[in-house]
Scaffold this active site. Sequence first.
Site, PDB file in Angstrom:
ATOM      1  N   ARG A 145     -12.823  -5.363  16.362  1.00  0.00           N
ATOM      2  CA  ARG A 145     -11.808  -4.375  16.715  1.00  0.00           C
ATOM      3  C   ARG A 145     -12.511  -3.045  16.945  1.00  0.00           C
ATOM      4  NH1 ARG A 145      -7.158  -1.906  12.728  1.00  0.00           N
ATOM      5  NH2 ARG A 145      -8.809  -0.441  12.240  1.00  0.00           N
ATOM      6  N   TRP A 169       2.228   7.148  12.499  1.00  0.00           N
ATOM      7  CA  TRP A 169       0.798   7.282  12.157  1.00  0.00           C
ATOM      8  C   TRP A 169      -0.007   6.099  12.659  1.00  0.00           C
ATOM      9  CZ3 TRP A 169      -1.580   4.141   8.188  1.00  0.00           C
ATOM     10  CH2 TRP A 169      -2.946   4.458   7.991  1.00  0.00           C
ATOM     11  N   GLU A 222      -8.036 -11.285  10.425  1.00  0.00           N
ATOM     12  CA  GLU A 222      -8.635  -9.970  10.167  1.00  0.00           C
ATOM     13  C   GLU A 222      -9.356 -10.024   8.822  1.00  0.00           C
ATOM     14  OE1 GLU A 222      -5.780  -6.836   9.580  1.00  0.00           O
ATOM     15  OE2 GLU A 222      -7.228  -5.277  10.092  1.00  0.00           O
ATOM     16  N   HIS A 260      -1.361   1.020  16.448  1.00  0.00           N
ATOM     17  CA  HIS A 260      -0.660   1.466  15.229  1.00  0.00           C
ATOM     18  C   HIS A 260       0.722   2.070  15.500  1.00  0.00           C
ATOM     19  CE1 HIS A 260      -1.552   2.431  10.830  1.00  0.00           C
ATOM     20  NE2 HIS A 260      -2.069   1.230  11.030  1.00  0.00           N
ATOM     21  N   GLU A 277      -2.902  -4.456  19.679  1.00  0.00           N
ATOM     22  CA  GLU A 277      -2.033  -4.619  18.507  1.00  0.00           C
ATOM     23  C   GLU A 277      -1.057  -3.458  18.357  1.00  0.00           C
ATOM     24  OE1 GLU A 277      -4.359  -4.902  14.939  1.00  0.00           O
ATOM     25  OE2 GLU A 277      -2.652  -4.408  13.663  1.00  0.00           O
ATOM     26  N   ASP A 297      -6.170  -1.582  17.969  1.00  0.00           N
ATOM     27  CA  ASP A 297      -4.921  -1.367  17.228  1.00  0.00           C
ATOM     28  C   ASP A 297      -4.330  -0.013  17.616  1.00  0.00           C
ATOM     29  OD1 ASP A 297      -2.883  -1.154  15.387  1.00  0.00           O
ATOM     30  OD2 ASP A 297      -4.119  -1.671  13.647  1.00  0.00           O
ATOM     31  N   ASP A 320      -6.171  -3.571   1.872  1.00  0.00           N
ATOM     32  CA  ASP A 320      -4.992  -3.480   0.998  1.00  0.00           C
ATOM     33  C   ASP A 320      -4.303  -4.839   0.800  1.00  0.00           C
ATOM     34  OD1 ASP A 320      -4.592  -1.854   3.656  1.00  0.00           O
ATOM     35  OD2 ASP A 320      -2.605  -2.694   3.285  1.00  0.00           O
ATOM     36  N   HIS A 352      -2.780 -10.369   9.056  1.00  0.00           N
ATOM     37  CA  HIS A 352      -3.214  -9.049   8.588  1.00  0.00           C
ATOM     38  C   HIS A 352      -4.202  -9.211   7.428  1.00  0.00           C
ATOM     39  CE1 HIS A 352      -1.611  -4.954   6.929  1.00  0.00           C
ATOM     40  NE2 HIS A 352      -2.525  -4.733   7.839  1.00  0.00           N
ATOM     41  N   ARG A 396       1.114 -11.081  13.438  1.00  0.00           N
ATOM     42  CA  ARG A 396       0.198 -10.322  12.581  1.00  0.00           C
ATOM     43  C   ARG A 396       0.563 -10.354  11.096  1.00  0.00           C
ATOM     44  NH1 ARG A 396      -4.015  -8.649  11.944  1.00  0.00           N
ATOM     45  NH2 ARG A 396      -3.832  -6.403  11.728  1.00  0.00           N
ATOM     46  N   TYR A 412      -6.156   7.359  12.841  1.00  0.00           N
ATOM     47  CA  TYR A 412      -6.188   6.057  12.156  1.00  0.00           C
ATOM     48  C   TYR A 412      -7.399   5.221  12.617  1.00  0.00           C
ATOM     49  CZ  TYR A 412      -5.571   1.182  11.369  1.00  0.00           C
ATOM     50  OH  TYR A 412      -5.836  -0.106  11.012  1.00  0.00           O
ATOM     51  N   ASN A 420       0.814  -1.221   0.000  1.00  0.00           N
ATOM     52  CA  ASN A 420       0.000   0.000   0.000  1.00  0.00           C
ATOM     53  C   ASN A 420       0.849   1.272   0.000  1.00  0.00           C
ATOM     54  OD1 ASN A 420      -2.355   1.457   0.104  1.00  0.00           O
ATOM     55  ND2 ASN A 420      -2.831   0.994   2.240  1.00  0.00           N
ATOM     56  N   HIS A 476     -13.844  -4.320  11.785  1.00  0.00           N
ATOM     57  CA  HIS A 476     -13.394  -3.028  12.326  1.00  0.00           C
ATOM     58  C   HIS A 476     -14.564  -2.123  12.684  1.00  0.00           C
ATOM     59  CE1 HIS A 476      -9.372  -3.148   9.886  1.00  0.00           C
ATOM     60  NE2 HIS A 476      -9.559  -4.230  10.606  1.00  0.00           N
ATOM     61  N   GLU A 527       2.356  -6.640  11.380  1.00  0.00           N
ATOM     62  CA  GLU A 527       1.850  -6.410  10.018  1.00  0.00           C
ATOM     63  C   GLU A 527       2.897  -5.758   9.128  1.00  0.00           C
ATOM     64  OE1 GLU A 527      -1.567  -4.005  11.037  1.00  0.00           O
ATOM     65  OE2 GLU A 527      -0.568  -2.190  10.381  1.00  0.00           O
TER      66      GLU A 527
HETATM   67  C1  GCO Z   1      -4.650  -3.247  10.249  1.00  0.00           C
HETATM   68  C2  GCO Z   1      -3.656  -2.269   9.740  1.00  0.00           C
HETATM   69  C3  GCO Z   1      -4.019  -1.558   8.482  1.00  0.00           C
HETATM   70  C4  GCO Z   1      -2.848  -0.713   7.979  1.00  0.00           C
HETATM   71  C5  GCO Z   1      -2.853  -0.724   6.495  1.00  0.00           C
HETATM   72  C6  GCO Z   1      -1.759   0.122   5.889  1.00  0.00           C
HETATM   73  O1  GCO Z   1      -4.569  -3.578  11.408  1.00  0.00           O
HETATM   74  O2  GCO Z   1      -5.456  -3.706   9.453  1.00  0.00           O
HETATM   75  O3  GCO Z   1      -3.138  -1.474  10.758  1.00  0.00           O
HETATM   76  O4  GCO Z   1      -5.174  -0.798   8.624  1.00  0.00           O
HETATM   77  O5  GCO Z   1      -2.903   0.588   8.448  1.00  0.00           O
HETATM   78  O6  GCO Z   1      -2.715  -2.043   6.079  1.00  0.00           O
HETATM   79  O7  GCO Z   1      -1.702  -0.090   4.549  1.00  0.00           O
HETATM   80 MG    MG Z   2      -2.894  -2.895  12.382  1.00  0.00          MG
END
Ligand code: GCO
Ligand code: MG
Length: 412
Positions: A147, A412, A349, A222, A246, A220, A326, A322, A293, A159, A37, A122, A272
């Site tokens: 989630r 991020w 997921e 992140h 996560e 998550d 994407d 994951h 992940r 995010y 991505n 999500h 991930e």
């Molecule tokens: C998740 C991830 C995604 C990522 C994304 C970036 O837990 O699914 O954090 O949301 O942010 O795959 O490309």
């Molecule tokens: Mg994630």
Amino acid sequence: MKIRQAEVIVTSPDRNFVTLKITTEDGLTGLGDATLNGRELAVVSYLRDHVVPLLIGRDASRIEDTWQFLYRSAYWRRGPVTMASIAAVDVALWDIKAKAAGMPLYQLLGGASRTGLLAYGHASGRTNEEIFDSIRAHQEQGYKAIRVQAAVPGLKSIYGIASNATFEANKGVRYDHEPAQRGALPNEEDWDTHSYLRHIPTVFEAVRNEFGPELPLLHDAHHRMTPIQAAKLAKSLEPYDLFWLEDCTPAENQEALRLVRQHSVTPLAIGEIFNTIWDYQLLIREQLIDYVRSAVTHTGGITHLKKVLEYAAQYQIKSGMHGPTDISPVGMAAAMHLGLAIHNFGIQEYMKHGARTDEVFEQSFTWNDGMLHPGDQPGIGVELNVDEAGKYPYVQAYLPYNRLADGTVHDW
Ligand code: GCO
Ligand code: MG
């Protein structure tokens, strides 16, 4: 079974996807996902310019040998671009091998270890009421694990939370279809860890009060916290009995999770953005995590991720692959075959792809009462409709990034 052709197909039905299609001299085809991505074209070049010339004429049945050849002969090993490229070749060859055997891939991987795969979706919202609605909407779609991501008072965007327009349009059923901004430069978002740490436990307290103790809940972070901040969050979330927390610390620092572990029994998931077993070496050996992940797509394919998961199994660590949008339907199907076969499956997921994506990628997996199954077609069970794919050329897209109040760039 020699490889006659290898094509790299870029299509952007709802978002960009990179797919490798390998064809053998006897006409069998296999697909592999190589979507990274926001950096898609780097993988396209790696494959087209450096890998495809090496594939023509090779024996398609020699999967382990091809994996080792691509990994070792490059000399410059590891990294997301290299490992996504190798993954695409690997999955395409597994697809071909399973088609040649007339079996769904999971049979070649040892057969089914379960009847289906528990999946999580999500939920998100700007207020607790919106989060409750979003959780209910997911439950109506069958999700048995959810989630939860919440907007933080004082922060404009964060995010995992739908923009206002997306939230209204989808009634909270999904957040922005994918976080990458299409046709624009990276979106700047804001971040404040202290506000987040104060707010998130109140959200989980409200969700537990509303939905009771049984519903598996995930969150998550992140990669945005320091080790001590992550330890504080993991500890403060303990009363709400999360399925996992996560990416609570930056992924590069494996030792960081020692500190989190010392302070909390909240289960931890990470990986991930990892791409080899070496990223997990300390985490698995010291049992600093509970879930792996990694996606098949970003971790060297079935061949490599299976090794990571078998290593993890020796330490009672499970899979949590994951699966955001994407990861293409090809990557999702590969994950489902692997998840069905391994003993230490944990959870998958799963975000539904858009309607255009489902027309480009014809899929045979099923979604039934919160459980995924890859289906029983020979191979991985996904075919690419080349005419449909051709309708959607690549669109430049970037992931967002964060700045703190004083302007400092933040994870991020
Ligand atoms: C998740 C991830 C995604 C990522 C994304 C970036 O837990 O699914 O954090 O949301 O942010 O795959 O490309
Ligand atoms: Mg994630």
